[in-house]
Design a protein around this motif. Structure first.
Motif, short mmCIF file in Angstrom:
data_model
loop_
_atom_site.label_atom_id
_atom_site.label_comp_id
_atom_site.label_asym_id
_atom_site.label_seq_id
_atom_site.Cartn_x
_atom_site.Cartn_y
_atom_site.Cartn_z
N ALA A 78 11.66 -5.45 -2.13
CA ALA A 78 12.65 -5.80 -1.15
C ALA A 78 12.83 -7.43 -1.20
CB ALA A 78 12.06 -5.61 0.19
N ASN A 79 11.58 -8.22 -1.89
CA ASN A 79 11.73 -9.79 -2.02
C ASN A 79 12.65 -10.04 -2.95
OD1 ASN A 79 9.51 -10.16 -0.03
ND2 ASN A 79 8.11 -10.47 -1.77
N ARG A 80 12.78 -9.03 -3.72
CA ARG A 80 13.81 -9.49 -4.88
C ARG A 80 15.28 -9.14 -4.59
NH1 ARG A 80 9.49 -7.00 -7.70
NH2 ARG A 80 10.03 -4.89 -7.70
N LEU A 81 15.53 -8.54 -3.28
CA LEU A 81 16.86 -8.38 -2.90
C LEU A 81 17.31 -9.33 -2.10
CD1 LEU A 81 17.15 -4.54 -1.77
CD2 LEU A 81 18.39 -5.86 -3.69
N GLY A 82 16.24 -10.29 -1.45
CA GLY A 82 16.83 -11.35 -0.58
C GLY A 82 15.93 -11.49 0.73
N ARG A 83 16.13 -12.15 1.69
CA ARG A 83 15.48 -12.32 2.89
C ARG A 83 15.29 -11.10 3.80
NH1 ARG A 83 16.47 -13.93 8.30
NH2 ARG A 83 18.66 -13.91 8.05
N LEU A 84 14.12 -10.54 4.04
CA LEU A 84 13.93 -9.43 4.71
C LEU A 84 14.21 -9.78 6.36
CD1 LEU A 84 12.76 -6.47 4.82
CD2 LEU A 84 10.53 -7.55 5.61
N ALA A 85 15.20 -8.99 6.83
CA ALA A 85 15.43 -9.12 8.09
C ALA A 85 15.42 -7.75 9.02
CB ALA A 85 16.96 -9.44 8.25
N ALA A 86 15.09 -6.72 8.58
CA ALA A 86 15.03 -5.50 9.18
C ALA A 86 14.01 -4.43 8.39
CB ALA A 86 16.51 -4.94 9.34
N LEU A 87 13.50 -3.65 9.55
CA LEU A 87 12.44 -2.73 8.89
C LEU A 87 12.73 -1.48 9.71
CD1 LEU A 87 10.12 -1.27 7.53
CD2 LEU A 87 8.60 -2.55 8.97
N VAL A 88 12.76 -0.26 9.20
CA VAL A 88 13.06 0.77 9.95
C VAL A 88 11.70 1.82 9.24
CG1 VAL A 88 14.39 2.99 10.39
CG2 VAL A 88 15.58 0.93 10.23
N ASN A 89 10.77 1.76 10.38
CA ASN A 89 9.69 2.73 10.06
C ASN A 89 9.98 4.20 10.25
OD1 ASN A 89 7.56 1.20 9.22
ND2 ASN A 89 7.53 0.29 11.30
N ASN A 90 10.63 4.85 9.25
CA ASN A 90 11.24 6.22 9.45
C ASN A 90 10.26 7.18 8.72
OD1 ASN A 90 13.64 8.40 9.71
ND2 ASN A 90 13.16 8.32 7.51
N ALA A 91 9.73 6.93 7.82
CA ALA A 91 8.98 7.80 7.05
C ALA A 91 7.89 8.70 7.97
CB ALA A 91 8.20 7.20 5.69
N GLY A 92 7.90 10.00 7.58
CA GLY A 92 6.93 10.75 8.53
C GLY A 92 6.77 12.07 8.14
N ILE A 93 6.02 12.77 8.54
CA ILE A 93 5.68 14.24 8.27
C ILE A 93 5.38 15.10 9.54
CG2 ILE A 93 4.86 13.71 5.83
CD1 ILE A 93 1.97 14.47 7.00
N VAL A 94 5.69 16.48 9.22
CA VAL A 94 5.11 17.49 10.29
C VAL A 94 4.20 18.52 9.41
CG1 VAL A 94 6.89 17.41 11.64
CG2 VAL A 94 7.10 19.02 9.86
N ASP A 95 3.78 19.46 9.91
CA ASP A 95 2.93 20.52 9.02
C ASP A 95 3.31 21.68 9.96
OD1 ASP A 95 1.07 21.89 7.60
OD2 ASP A 95 -0.05 20.18 7.59
N VAL A 96 2.75 22.75 9.39
CA VAL A 96 2.97 24.37 9.87
C VAL A 96 2.39 24.29 11.24
CG1 VAL A 96 3.04 25.18 7.58
CG2 VAL A 96 0.75 25.13 9.05
N THR A 97 3.26 25.22 12.04
CA THR A 97 2.47 25.41 13.35
C THR A 97 1.38 25.88 13.48
OG1 THR A 97 5.02 26.19 14.18
CG2 THR A 97 3.16 27.02 15.47
N CYS A 98 0.68 25.22 14.58
CA CYS A 98 -0.71 25.42 14.62
C CYS A 98 -1.54 24.92 15.60
CB CYS A 98 -1.64 24.63 13.03
SG CYS A 98 -3.18 25.00 12.77
N ARG A 99 -2.52 25.60 16.36
CA ARG A 99 -3.23 25.21 17.42
C ARG A 99 -4.16 24.04 16.88
NH1 ARG A 99 -4.26 28.41 22.26
NH2 ARG A 99 -6.67 27.60 21.87
N VAL A 100 -4.57 23.14 17.74
CA VAL A 100 -5.56 22.28 17.54
C VAL A 100 -6.87 22.91 17.07
CG1 VAL A 100 -6.71 20.38 18.50
CG2 VAL A 100 -4.51 20.59 18.99
N ASP A 101 -7.37 24.00 17.60
CA ASP A 101 -8.75 24.58 17.23
C ASP A 101 -8.63 25.22 16.01
OD1 ASP A 101 -6.95 26.94 18.11
OD2 ASP A 101 -8.13 27.32 19.81
N ALA A 102 -7.35 25.32 15.39
CA ALA A 102 -7.46 25.67 13.92
C ALA A 102 -7.01 24.53 12.92
CB ALA A 102 -6.39 26.85 13.77
#
Length: 251
Positions: A78-102
């Protein structure tokens, strides 16, 4: 929306779904876009081609946000493109349906490493560049939360909901921490959005199946989440920080 011609936006998970829509919209508004992707190089290249076809400029960087070295490399690009002015923290995951006890420890560690630690690491790098305390000229950060943080995800993925609850707390705390350093921090909390993330959790028809339970009777579109994100990054939202906007069709 103000002049963004010399500004760079980092969008994590920017090759598909909400991240793709955000990358394209920010490019249309004049940002130079540095987007990350984990494995789908073809999808990332398609987003870059679309940006360039509209006269924009961008770069795609393979990056697992849970890995510190990858995050550092992302922001160096990103530094090589210019001045950083914005960040969007979008990366994320889910997993298969599951109860906590499993749930296995491996699943929980992966969930928190990507959804929580990844956002923290990316934000650390952004603040180091944006903060007036570090010689920066300010900027804006938008985190992707989820309505699951309020609903809890019972019987499906309480771990995912908990990770997004952490993002809500992080948004409020960071906003107050850097408010006098030229950085605004907000979040958007989507409901059920019609993207590929449901398939990655083993339920590709989830958005369609849940539509009858949504007050608006339909799932959202990625573009409907990109719009409030772009607005929060803009000068039109100049007095907003520590805010979490629900975009969930009434849920």
């Amino acid at each position: 929306m103000g002049d963004t011609s010399d500004k760079v936006a980092v969008v994590t998970g920017g090759s598909r779904g909400i991240g793709r829509a955000v990358s394209l919209l920010l490019a249309e508004r004049g940002y130079r876009v540095c987007l990350s992707y984990v494995a789908n190089e073809t999808a990332a290249a398609e987003v870059l081609a679309a940006i360039e076809a509209r006269g924009g400029r961008g770069v795609a960087v393979q990056c697992d946000v849970a890995e510190e070295k990858d995050v550092v490399a992302l922001f160096e690009a990103a530094n090589r493109l210019g001045r950083l002015a914005a960040l969007v923290n979008n990366a994320g995951i889910v997993d298969v349906t599951c109860r906590v006890d499993a749930m296995s420890a491996q699943r929980l560690q992966r969930m928190m490493a990507t959804n929580v630690i990844g956002s923290l690491l990316c934000t650390r790098e952004a603040v180091r560049r944006m903060s007036t305390r570090h010689g920066g000229r300010g900027g804006a950060i938008v985190n992707l939360s989820s309505i699951a943080a309020k609903l809890g995800g019972a019987g499906q993925y309480v771990d995912y909901a908990a990770s997004k609850g952490a993002i809500d707390s992080f948004t409020i705390g960071l906003a107050r921490e850097v408010a006098d350093e030229g950085i605004r921090v907000n979040a958007v909390s989507p409901g059920v959005i019609d993207t590929e993330i449901h398939a990655s959790g083993g339920n590709p028809d989830r958005a369609r199946a849940l539509a009858p339970d949504i007050p608006m009777k339909r799932a959202g579109r990625p573009e409907e989440i990109a719009a409030p994100i772009a607005w929060l990054l803009s000068e039109e939202a100049s007095y907003m920080t520590g805010t979490i906007i629900d975009a969930a069709g009434g849920r």
